[in-house]
Each structure stands twice: as structure tokens, then as C-alpha cells.
Design a protein around this motif. Structure first.
Motif, PDB file in Angstrom:
ATOM      1  N   ASP A   1       5.421   3.156   2.217  1.00  0.00           N
ATOM      2  CA  ASP A   1       5.307   4.476   2.844  1.00  0.00           C
ATOM      3  C   ASP A   1       4.428   4.417   4.093  1.00  0.00           C
ATOM      4  O   ASP A   1       4.735   5.032   5.116  1.00  0.00           O
ATOM      5  CB  ASP A   1       4.728   5.487   1.848  1.00  0.00           C
ATOM      6  N   GLU A   2       3.326   3.680   4.016  1.00  0.00           N
ATOM      7  CA  GLU A   2       2.395   3.627   5.139  1.00  0.00           C
ATOM      8  C   GLU A   2       2.950   2.831   6.320  1.00  0.00           C
ATOM      9  O   GLU A   2       2.697   3.167   7.473  1.00  0.00           O
ATOM     10  CB  GLU A   2       1.056   3.027   4.684  1.00  0.00           C
ATOM     11  N   LEU A   3       3.717   1.787   6.006  1.00  0.00           N
ATOM     12  CA  LEU A   3       4.242   0.929   7.071  1.00  0.00           C
ATOM     13  C   LEU A   3       5.686   1.285   7.447  1.00  0.00           C
ATOM     14  O   LEU A   3       6.285   0.639   8.309  1.00  0.00           O
ATOM     15  CB  LEU A   3       4.173  -0.547   6.642  1.00  0.00           C
ATOM     16  N   TYR A   4       6.242   2.294   6.759  1.00  0.00           N
ATOM     17  CA  TYR A   4       7.610   2.750   7.030  1.00  0.00           C
ATOM     18  C   TYR A   4       8.633   1.628   6.807  1.00  0.00           C
ATOM     19  O   TYR A   4       9.537   1.399   7.625  1.00  0.00           O
ATOM     20  CB  TYR A   4       7.733   3.303   8.462  1.00  0.00           C
ATOM     21  N   ILE A   5       8.451   0.931   5.693  1.00  0.00           N
ATOM     22  CA  ILE A   5       9.406  -0.103   5.302  1.00  0.00           C
ATOM     23  C   ILE A   5       9.751   0.103   3.835  1.00  0.00           C
ATOM     24  O   ILE A   5       9.047   0.806   3.108  1.00  0.00           O
ATOM     25  CB  ILE A   5       8.838  -1.525   5.526  1.00  0.00           C
ATOM     26  N   SER A   6      10.837  -0.502   3.378  1.00  0.00           N
ATOM     27  CA  SER A   6      11.273  -0.333   1.997  1.00  0.00           C
ATOM     28  C   SER A   6      10.412  -1.163   1.052  1.00  0.00           C
ATOM     29  O   SER A   6       9.745  -2.124   1.472  1.00  0.00           O
ATOM     30  CB  SER A   6      12.733  -0.765   1.849  1.00  0.00           C
ATOM     31  N   GLU A   7      10.439  -0.784  -0.235  1.00  0.00           N
ATOM     32  CA  GLU A   7       9.702  -1.563  -1.233  1.00  0.00           C
ATOM     33  C   GLU A   7      10.238  -2.989  -1.306  1.00  0.00           C
ATOM     34  O   GLU A   7       9.482  -3.937  -1.543  1.00  0.00           O
ATOM     35  CB  GLU A   7       9.798  -0.887  -2.606  1.00  0.00           C
ATOM     36  N   LYS A   8      11.541  -3.139  -1.105  1.00  0.00           N
ATOM     37  CA  LYS A   8      12.128  -4.485  -1.124  1.00  0.00           C
ATOM     38  C   LYS A   8      11.539  -5.340  -0.009  1.00  0.00           C
ATOM     39  O   LYS A   8      11.211  -6.515  -0.208  1.00  0.00           O
ATOM     40  CB  LYS A   8      13.647  -4.409  -0.974  1.00  0.00           C
ATOM     41  N   THR A   9      11.390  -4.740   1.173  1.00  0.00           N
ATOM     42  CA  THR A   9      10.789  -5.469   2.293  1.00  0.00           C
ATOM     43  C   THR A   9       9.337  -5.806   2.007  1.00  0.00           C
ATOM     44  O   THR A   9       8.861  -6.903   2.336  1.00  0.00           O
ATOM     45  CB  THR A   9      10.896  -4.638   3.589  1.00  0.00           C
ATOM     46  N   VAL A  10       8.626  -4.873   1.386  1.00  0.00           N
ATOM     47  CA  VAL A  10       7.238  -5.140   0.999  1.00  0.00           C
ATOM     48  C   VAL A  10       7.177  -6.348   0.070  1.00  0.00           C
ATOM     49  O   VAL A  10       6.351  -7.262   0.243  1.00  0.00           O
ATOM     50  CB  VAL A  10       6.604  -3.913   0.315  1.00  0.00           C
ATOM     51  N   LYS A  11       8.053  -6.367  -0.940  1.00  0.00           N
ATOM     52  CA  LYS A  11       8.070  -7.482  -1.892  1.00  0.00           C
ATOM     53  C   LYS A  11       8.366  -8.800  -1.186  1.00  0.00           C
ATOM     54  O   LYS A  11       7.778  -9.839  -1.519  1.00  0.00           O
ATOM     55  CB  LYS A  11       9.112  -7.217  -2.984  1.00  0.00           C
ATOM     56  N   ASN A  12       9.260  -8.770  -0.207  1.00  0.00           N
ATOM     57  CA  ASN A  12       9.576  -9.987   0.543  1.00  0.00           C
ATOM     58  C   ASN A  12       8.356 -10.487   1.314  1.00  0.00           C
ATOM     59  O   ASN A  12       8.074 -11.693   1.358  1.00  0.00           O
ATOM     60  CB  ASN A  12      10.731  -9.738   1.509  1.00  0.00           C
ATOM     61  N   HIS A  13       7.634  -9.543   1.940  1.00  0.00           N
ATOM     62  CA  HIS A  13       6.418  -9.923   2.663  1.00  0.00           C
ATOM     63  C   HIS A  13       5.382 -10.530   1.720  1.00  0.00           C
ATOM     64  O   HIS A  13       4.737 -11.542   2.042  1.00  0.00           O
ATOM     65  CB  HIS A  13       5.812  -8.711   3.370  1.00  0.00           C
ATOM     66  N   ILE A  14       5.217  -9.913   0.551  1.00  0.00           N
ATOM     67  CA  ILE A  14       4.238 -10.408  -0.416  1.00  0.00           C
ATOM     68  C   ILE A  14       4.616 -11.810  -0.887  1.00  0.00           C
ATOM     69  O   ILE A  14       3.756 -12.691  -1.033  1.00  0.00           O
ATOM     70  CB  ILE A  14       4.104  -9.437  -1.605  1.00  0.00           C
ATOM     71  N   THR A  15       5.908 -12.030  -1.123  1.00  0.00           N
ATOM     72  CA  THR A  15       6.376 -13.364  -1.510  1.00  0.00           C
ATOM     73  C   THR A  15       6.002 -14.397  -0.451  1.00  0.00           C
ATOM     74  O   THR A  15       5.519 -15.492  -0.760  1.00  0.00           O
ATOM     75  CB  THR A  15       7.899 -13.358  -1.726  1.00  0.00           C
ATOM     76  N   ASN A  16       6.215 -14.040   0.816  1.00  0.00           N
ATOM     77  CA  ASN A  16       5.888 -14.959   1.908  1.00  0.00           C
ATOM     78  C   ASN A  16       4.396 -15.211   2.023  1.00  0.00           C
ATOM     79  O   ASN A  16       3.944 -16.338   2.267  1.00  0.00           O
ATOM     80  CB  ASN A  16       6.424 -14.413   3.236  1.00  0.00           C
ATOM     81  N   ILE A  17       3.612 -14.128   1.843  1.00  0.00           N
ATOM     82  CA  ILE A  17       2.153 -14.274   1.896  1.00  0.00           C
ATOM     83  C   ILE A  17       1.675 -15.236   0.807  1.00  0.00           C
ATOM     84  O   ILE A  17       0.897 -16.158   1.063  1.00  0.00           O
ATOM     85  CB  ILE A  17       1.463 -12.899   1.736  1.00  0.00           C
TER      86      ILE A  17
END
Length: 217
Positions: A177-193
Motif C-alpha cells: 500500500d505504501e509503495l503502490y505495488i502488489s503484495e506479489k511484487t512485495v514478496k518478490n522483492h523480499i525473496t531477492n533481498i
């Protein structure tokens, strides 16, 4: 509401007056219930084995067994039980050790009552929470992660944003919500991190940053 599932709490602190005060404060909230209290870490561990609370509010400096050792034993045997460090200490050594042990939240005793209650509810939902003063120290350093080559592959700006919000205890939905991206995209970023810094969960990510002086507390 009648029949609502209460969050069962164990309060561990060697000061009887503080335990009593916490019990009275938390009793004002219909969804919270203090089911046990312990004057030291050993008793906190023993009661946790018997009562299996949802969350333990854990002081650090206690006789017989300190809060760090008690947390380590509790999380080792009962990883599903949340532990909230509730202490006067914001020293790096304590933060490092408790994060390493698996605490779900690190709160200082000068926190407002409503913030503590919110933290308890957040931990019950599976989230990680830091006292605002701790979070402020950590997040300022997280924002510089993109400038550091952690291994051979640095974090992107967006990954740094996500990691910063993780440090603030935000859920995947709140990050999206804060970054205006989907939860799926958030999960992808977290996986990469996690891949880039070679960790497996949010707590380890924070711990890695502290241990390697990426975050200076």
C-alpha cells in the motif's frame, strides 16, 4: 465481543509493582488477558512450558535466568510463541542478542500504553515491531543499503525501500500500500533481498544488518 479469542499473555519481570501495573493496564483491553506472571527468566521458561501463552512480555535483567537466555530457550522449544522484549535498555548488545534469539518485538518501558497494546496485537498477527526509537536508529541506516555492495550484488533502491519498511514492522500488505505495488511484487522483492544477503526471514535480515554494521545502533 462475547466469545472472542483473547490474546493470552505471560508477564516476566523481577519487579512485582511493574508486573501488577501491567496486569491492570492490559486488563482494560477486552482482547488481552494476563494468564501468568514470572519474577525471573527461569520461572518464565517453566510457566511457558506449562501454560503455553500466545505472547511473553520479557524483561532483560532478571535473577536466576536473564531475559535473553529465557527467550533463547522459549523460542528454541516453542517458536510459535511470540516474545516481546520490554526493557529500559536500548544498547546494541541487547538488541543484537534478542533479535538473534528471535524476539518478535523490542519495546522500551517508556512506551505509551496504546503503542504497547498495538505491538502485542501486531505480534499476535505474526508481525515484527520495534520501539520508535529503535526503529528510527535502524531505518536511517537501512536507507543507505543501496550504496553498499553487501555481497557481489547490491540491493536496488526499491529493495532498500522494502527493507526499510520491514524494519518498521510493516506487513506485506502495508508495504504494498505504501509503495503502490502488489503484495506479489512485495514478496518478490523480499525473496531477492533474502537471497542477496543470504538470510531466510525478516528477523535474520535485521540481525545481519546489525552484525555487519550495515545498521549502526
Amino acid at each position: 465481543m462475547p466469545g472472542e479469542r483473547k490474546i493470552r499473555l505471560l508477564v516476566a519481570d523481577d519487579h512485582a509493582l511493574l508486573r501488577d501495573g501491567l496486569k491492570k493496564i492490559l486488563a482494560l483491553h477486552h482482547d488481552l488477558e494476563v494468564v501468568a506472571e514470572a519474577p525471573d527468566g527461569q520461572e518464565a521458561y517453566n510457566m511457558t512450558k506449562t501454560i503455553r501463552p500466545d505472547i511473553v512480555l520479557m524483561d532483560i535483567n532478571m535473577p536466576n535466568m536473564n531475559g535473553i537466555d529465557a527467550t533463547r530457550r522459549i523460542k528454541s522449544e516453542f517458536p510459535e510463541i511470540g516474545v516481546i522484549a520490554l526493557t529500559i535498555h536500548d544498547d546494541e548488545e541487547y538488541i543484537y542478542e534478542l533479535v538473534k534469539c528471535g524476539v518478535s518485538a523490542y519495546m522500551l518501558k517508556d512506551i505509551e500504553t496504546d503503542c504497547l497494546v498495538d505491538a502485542i496485537r501486531a505480534v499476535f498477527r505474526g508481525e515484527t515491531v520495534y520501539h520508535p526509537r529503535i526503529s528510527e536508529k535502524m531505518c536511517g541506516e537501512f536507507q543507505r543499503l543501496a550504496l553498499r555492495n553487501v555481497h557481489d550484488e547490491p540491493l536496488s533502491r526499491r529493495e532498500t525501500d522494502v527493507l526499510t519498511l520491514i524494519a518498521r514492522g510493516k506487513s506485506n500488505k502495508e508495504i504494498g500500500d505504501e509503495l503502490y505495488i502488489s503484495e506479489k511484487t512485495v514478496k518478490n522483492h523480499i525473496t531477492n533481498i533474502f537471497r542477496k544477503i543470504q538470510v531466510t526471514d525478516r528477523t535474520q535480515a535485521a540481525l545481519y544488518a546489525v552484525k555487519n554494521r550495515i545498521v549502526k545502533l
